[in-house]
Design an enzyme around this catalytic site. Structure first.
Site, PDB file in Angstrom:
ATOM      1  N   ASP A  31       0.852  -1.191   0.000  1.00  0.00           N
ATOM      2  CA  ASP A  31       0.000   0.000   0.000  1.00  0.00           C
ATOM      3  C   ASP A  31       0.887   1.239   0.000  1.00  0.00           C
ATOM      4  O   ASP A  31       1.838   1.318   0.789  1.00  0.00           O
ATOM      5  CB  ASP A  31      -0.911  -0.027   1.246  1.00  0.00           C
ATOM      6  CG  ASP A  31      -2.100   0.918   1.124  1.00  0.00           C
ATOM      7  OD1 ASP A  31      -1.877   2.132   0.865  1.00  0.00           O
ATOM      8  OD2 ASP A  31      -3.242   0.475   1.295  1.00  0.00           O
ATOM      9  N   ILE A  32       0.610   2.182  -0.899  1.00  0.00           N
ATOM     10  CA  ILE A  32       1.466   3.377  -0.985  1.00  0.00           C
ATOM     11  C   ILE A  32       1.074   4.456   0.017  1.00  0.00           C
ATOM     12  O   ILE A  32       1.730   5.498   0.096  1.00  0.00           O
ATOM     13  CB  ILE A  32       1.501   3.983  -2.411  1.00  0.00           C
ATOM     14  CG1 ILE A  32       0.095   4.194  -2.961  1.00  0.00           C
ATOM     15  CG2 ILE A  32       2.356   3.134  -3.327  1.00  0.00           C
ATOM     16  CD1 ILE A  32       0.084   5.074  -4.209  1.00  0.00           C
TER      17      ILE A  32
ATOM     18  N   GLN B 240     -14.532   2.265   2.498  1.00  0.00           N
ATOM     19  CA  GLN B 240     -13.890   1.699   1.309  1.00  0.00           C
ATOM     20  C   GLN B 240     -13.606   2.829   0.337  1.00  0.00           C
ATOM     21  O   GLN B 240     -14.491   3.641   0.046  1.00  0.00           O
ATOM     22  CB  GLN B 240     -14.800   0.657   0.647  1.00  0.00           C
ATOM     23  CG  GLN B 240     -14.155  -0.021  -0.560  1.00  0.00           C
ATOM     24  CD  GLN B 240     -15.072  -1.042  -1.234  1.00  0.00           C
ATOM     25  OE1 GLN B 240     -16.276  -1.076  -0.990  1.00  0.00           O
ATOM     26  NE2 GLN B 240     -14.483  -1.860  -2.094  1.00  0.00           N
TER      27      GLN B 240
ATOM     28  N   HIS C 148     -10.385  -5.949  -2.078  1.00  0.00           N
ATOM     29  CA  HIS C 148      -8.995  -6.061  -1.611  1.00  0.00           C
ATOM     30  C   HIS C 148      -8.956  -6.333  -0.122  1.00  0.00           C
ATOM     31  O   HIS C 148      -9.832  -5.917   0.621  1.00  0.00           O
ATOM     32  CB  HIS C 148      -8.195  -4.798  -1.947  1.00  0.00           C
ATOM     33  CG  HIS C 148      -8.794  -3.530  -1.427  1.00  0.00           C
ATOM     34  ND1 HIS C 148      -9.813  -2.872  -2.063  1.00  0.00           N
ATOM     35  CD2 HIS C 148      -8.547  -2.812  -0.306  1.00  0.00           C
ATOM     36  CE1 HIS C 148     -10.161  -1.799  -1.378  1.00  0.00           C
ATOM     37  NE2 HIS C 148      -9.402  -1.738  -0.288  1.00  0.00           N
TER      38      HIS C 148
ATOM     39  N   HIS D  54      -6.534  -5.918   3.242  1.00  0.00           N
ATOM     40  CA  HIS D  54      -5.375  -5.257   3.844  1.00  0.00           C
ATOM     41  C   HIS D  54      -4.669  -6.220   4.798  1.00  0.00           C
ATOM     42  O   HIS D  54      -5.318  -6.868   5.623  1.00  0.00           O
ATOM     43  CB  HIS D  54      -5.814  -4.053   4.684  1.00  0.00           C
ATOM     44  CG  HIS D  54      -6.427  -2.932   3.918  1.00  0.00           C
ATOM     45  ND1 HIS D  54      -5.712  -1.825   3.512  1.00  0.00           N
ATOM     46  CD2 HIS D  54      -7.701  -2.728   3.499  1.00  0.00           C
ATOM     47  CE1 HIS D  54      -6.529  -0.989   2.886  1.00  0.00           C
ATOM     48  NE2 HIS D  54      -7.736  -1.506   2.854  1.00  0.00           N
TER      49      HIS D  54
HETATM   50  P1  5GP Z   1      -9.792   0.994   1.143  1.00  0.00           P
HETATM   51  O1  5GP Z   1      -9.848   2.358   1.737  1.00  0.00           O
HETATM   52  O2  5GP Z   1     -10.646   0.916  -0.101  1.00  0.00           O
HETATM   53  O3  5GP Z   1     -10.063  -0.117   2.111  1.00  0.00           O
HETATM   54  O4  5GP Z   1      -8.272   0.761   0.729  1.00  0.00           O
HETATM   55  C1  5GP Z   1      -7.728   1.203  -0.481  1.00  0.00           C
HETATM   56  C2  5GP Z   1      -6.239   1.243  -0.281  1.00  0.00           C
HETATM   57  O5  5GP Z   1      -5.630   1.345  -1.540  1.00  0.00           O
HETATM   58  C3  5GP Z   1      -5.774   2.455   0.537  1.00  0.00           C
HETATM   59  O6  5GP Z   1      -5.086   2.004   1.688  1.00  0.00           O
HETATM   60  C4  5GP Z   1      -4.856   3.208  -0.410  1.00  0.00           C
HETATM   61  O7  5GP Z   1      -3.720   3.701   0.211  1.00  0.00           O
HETATM   62  C5  5GP Z   1      -4.496   2.147  -1.444  1.00  0.00           C
HETATM   63  N1  5GP Z   1      -4.226   2.682  -2.770  1.00  0.00           N
HETATM   64  C6  5GP Z   1      -5.012   3.559  -3.459  1.00  0.00           C
HETATM   65  N2  5GP Z   1      -4.442   3.806  -4.667  1.00  0.00           N
HETATM   66  C7  5GP Z   1      -3.305   3.066  -4.716  1.00  0.00           C
HETATM   67  C8  5GP Z   1      -2.297   2.900  -5.713  1.00  0.00           C
HETATM   68  O8  5GP Z   1      -2.328   3.481  -6.798  1.00  0.00           O
HETATM   69  N3  5GP Z   1      -1.266   2.053  -5.415  1.00  0.00           N
HETATM   70  C9  5GP Z   1      -1.204   1.375  -4.219  1.00  0.00           C
HETATM   71  N4  5GP Z   1      -0.149   0.581  -4.030  1.00  0.00           N
HETATM   72  N5  5GP Z   1      -2.138   1.523  -3.266  1.00  0.00           N
HETATM   73  C10 5GP Z   1      -3.175   2.361  -3.509  1.00  0.00           C
END
Ligand code: 5GP
Ligand code: ZN
Length: 145
Positions: free
Chosen positions: A38-39, A101, A107, A109
């Site tokens: 995660d970036i 989300q 996805h 984590h």
């Molecule tokens: P969510 O908030 O949907 O559970 O998690 C999405 C995750 O994707 C976030 O932690 C965010 O940092 C990560 N993320 C979003 N865009 C990118 C990307 O372009 N590359 C990577 N490696 N992670 C991303």
């Protein structure tokens, strides 16, 4: 990264990563899943596992893909455990705006934890109302497909 184009979405950021249009720090890949860092890490070693199949969340994803993704999460968790020896690992998977989300491609984590990391995903154990809990168990059970 090779992926079946037919099951990917044009605009989805994770599908772009699967197509190789956006770079990632890859940890693992096989025919079904990709794991990468995660970036915006909330902990050192924060990684993501995604299926090579676009669907929004656990509700819309075929269970076969959910299974592959979580089986992958176990393998990544083992490697993270071996690498960082954290005090613990949280597996988090968000569905919908109430769950915060932000990327609408299923996805998981992998979040290495340390006892003093201050991350606020912990809660205290407070006993609930047993009648309420029992009633909800019955309502959810009635909706099992
Ligand atoms: P969510 O908030 O949907 O559970 O998690 C999405 C995750 O994707 C976030 O932690 C965010 O940092 C990560 N993320 C979003 N865009 C990118 C990307 O372009 N590359 C990577 N490696 N992670 C991303
Ligand atoms: Zn996607």
């Amino acid at each position: 990264v090779m992926a079946d184009e037919a099951h990917l979405d044009e605009d989805c950021i994770f599908c772009k990563i699967l197509r190789g249009e956006v770079p990632c720090f890859k940890v693992f890949e096989d025919d079904d899943i990709l794991a990468f860092m995660d970036i915006n890490p909330i902990a050192e070693g924060h990684a993501l596992v995604i299926p090579k199949h676009h669907s929004k969340d656990i509700l819309e994803s075929p269970s076969q893909w959910v299974g592959k993704t979580f089986a992958g999460a176990k393998r990544i968790a083992e490697a993270v455990h071996e690498t960082l020896k954290p005090d613990g690992i949280n597996i988090v998977q968000a569905n919908g705006p109430g769950a915060k989300q932000s990327v609408l491609h299923l996805h998981v984590h992998i979040i290495p934890r340390t006892l003093d990391d201050g991350l606020t995903m912990n809660w205290e154990l407070v006993p609930g109302d047993m009648d309420d809990i029992g009633g909800l168990a019955e309502r959810i059970a009635a909706n099992m497909e």
